[in-house]
Write a protein that holds these residues in place. Structure first.
Motif, PDB file in Angstrom:
ATOM      1  N   ASN A   8       1.001  -1.288   0.007  1.00 13.92           N
ATOM      2  CA  ASN A   8      -0.302  -0.102  -0.060  1.00 13.92           C
ATOM      3  C   ASN A   8       1.137   1.196   0.391  1.00 13.92           C
ATOM      4  O   ASN A   8       1.778   1.330   0.623  1.00 13.92           O
ATOM      5  CB  ASN A   8      -0.689  -0.272   1.371  1.00 13.92           C
ATOM      6  N   PHE A   9       0.387   2.287  -1.063  1.00 12.19           N
ATOM      7  CA  PHE A   9       1.264   3.876  -1.107  1.00 12.19           C
ATOM      8  C   PHE A   9       1.039   4.342  -0.676  1.00 12.19           C
ATOM      9  O   PHE A   9      -0.268   4.307  -0.867  1.00 12.19           O
ATOM     10  CB  PHE A   9       1.802   3.822  -2.785  1.00 12.19           C
ATOM     11  N   THR A  10       1.014   4.899   0.882  1.00  7.55           N
ATOM     12  CA  THR A  10      -0.137   6.246   1.549  1.00  7.55           C
ATOM     13  C   THR A  10       0.839   7.210   0.862  1.00  7.55           C
ATOM     14  O   THR A  10      -0.423   7.892   0.734  1.00  7.55           O
ATOM     15  CB  THR A  10       0.009   5.724   2.792  1.00  7.55           C
ATOM     16  N   GLY A  11       1.106   7.279  -0.020  1.00  9.98           N
ATOM     17  CA  GLY A  11       1.998   8.929   0.449  1.00  9.98           C
ATOM     18  C   GLY A  11       2.286   9.183  -1.200  1.00  9.98           C
ATOM     19  O   GLY A  11       1.776  10.656  -1.582  1.00  9.98           O
ATOM     20  N   LEU A  12       1.870   8.261  -2.078  1.00  4.10           N
ATOM     21  CA  LEU A  12       1.300   8.787  -3.072  1.00  4.10           C
ATOM     22  C   LEU A  12      -0.342   9.174  -3.787  1.00  4.10           C
ATOM     23  O   LEU A  12      -0.955   8.352  -3.598  1.00  4.10           O
ATOM     24  CB  LEU A  12       1.747   7.754  -4.649  1.00  4.10           C
ATOM     25  N   ILE A  13      -0.621  10.261  -4.446  1.00  7.38           N
ATOM     26  CA  ILE A  13      -1.628  10.486  -4.895  1.00  7.38           C
ATOM     27  C   ILE A  13      -1.884  10.631  -6.355  1.00  7.38           C
ATOM     28  O   ILE A  13      -1.033  11.182  -7.308  1.00  7.38           O
ATOM     29  CB  ILE A  13      -2.721  11.704  -4.005  1.00  7.38           C
ATOM     30  N   PRO A  14      -2.816  10.854  -6.560  1.00  3.97           N
ATOM     31  CA  PRO A  14      -3.438  10.521  -8.470  1.00  3.97           C
ATOM     32  C   PRO A  14      -3.002  11.690  -9.106  1.00  3.97           C
ATOM     33  O   PRO A  14      -2.723  12.913  -8.220  1.00  3.97           O
ATOM     34  CB  PRO A  14      -4.523   9.546  -8.643  1.00  3.97           C
ATOM     35  N   LEU A  15      -2.596  11.980 -10.252  1.00  2.89           N
ATOM     36  CA  LEU A  15      -1.913  13.452 -10.584  1.00  2.89           C
ATOM     37  C   LEU A  15      -2.974  14.104 -11.146  1.00  2.89           C
ATOM     38  O   LEU A  15      -3.018  15.567 -10.543  1.00  2.89           O
ATOM     39  CB  LEU A  15      -1.690  12.868 -11.974  1.00  2.89           C
ATOM     40  N   TYR A  18      -3.460  16.350  -7.429  1.00  9.03           N
ATOM     41  CA  TYR A  18      -2.555  17.134  -6.672  1.00  9.03           C
ATOM     42  C   TYR A  18      -2.415  18.365  -7.329  1.00  9.03           C
ATOM     43  O   TYR A  18      -3.383  18.549  -8.141  1.00  9.03           O
ATOM     44  CB  TYR A  18      -1.272  16.857  -7.920  1.00  9.03           C
TER      45      TYR A  18
END
Length: 99
Positions: A8-15, A18
């Protein structure tokens, strides 16, 4: 049997979600970076040629010092060009943050 655990990547958000600055370079900056990258590619090719030509040969100490200094010079030039590219991108990002 291999078990794969999902990450699980909690730091990444969809572009699309952003809201921060996204690096947008000008045409002149892109041209400068492209020229610098060409120089880096040429230097890396030179470095590869030096390594492949002299790596398996037995050299005298003086020759060994000459080629090792030449390799170090090329590596230094490559690192310097990469730093210039990094500074160009950071300057553009900082300009975008202020606007």
């Amino acid at each position: 049997m291999i078990t794969i655990n999902p990450i699980n990547f909690t730091g990444l958000i969809p572009l699309k979600d952003y809201n921060g600055p996204i690096l947008k370079l000008t045409k002149s900056e892109m041209a400068k970076i492209a020229d610098l990258q060409k120089n880096i590619n040429q230097l890396e090719l030179d470095l590869y040629n030096i390594d492949s030509k002299y790596s398996e040969k037995k050299l005298l100490t003086q020759q060994l010092h000459y080629y090792s200094n030449k390799k170090l010079t090329i590596i230094g030039q490559i690192n310097e060009l990469k730093e210039i590219i990094k500074r160009i991108k950071l300057n553009r990002l900082n300009k975008q943050k202020t606007n």
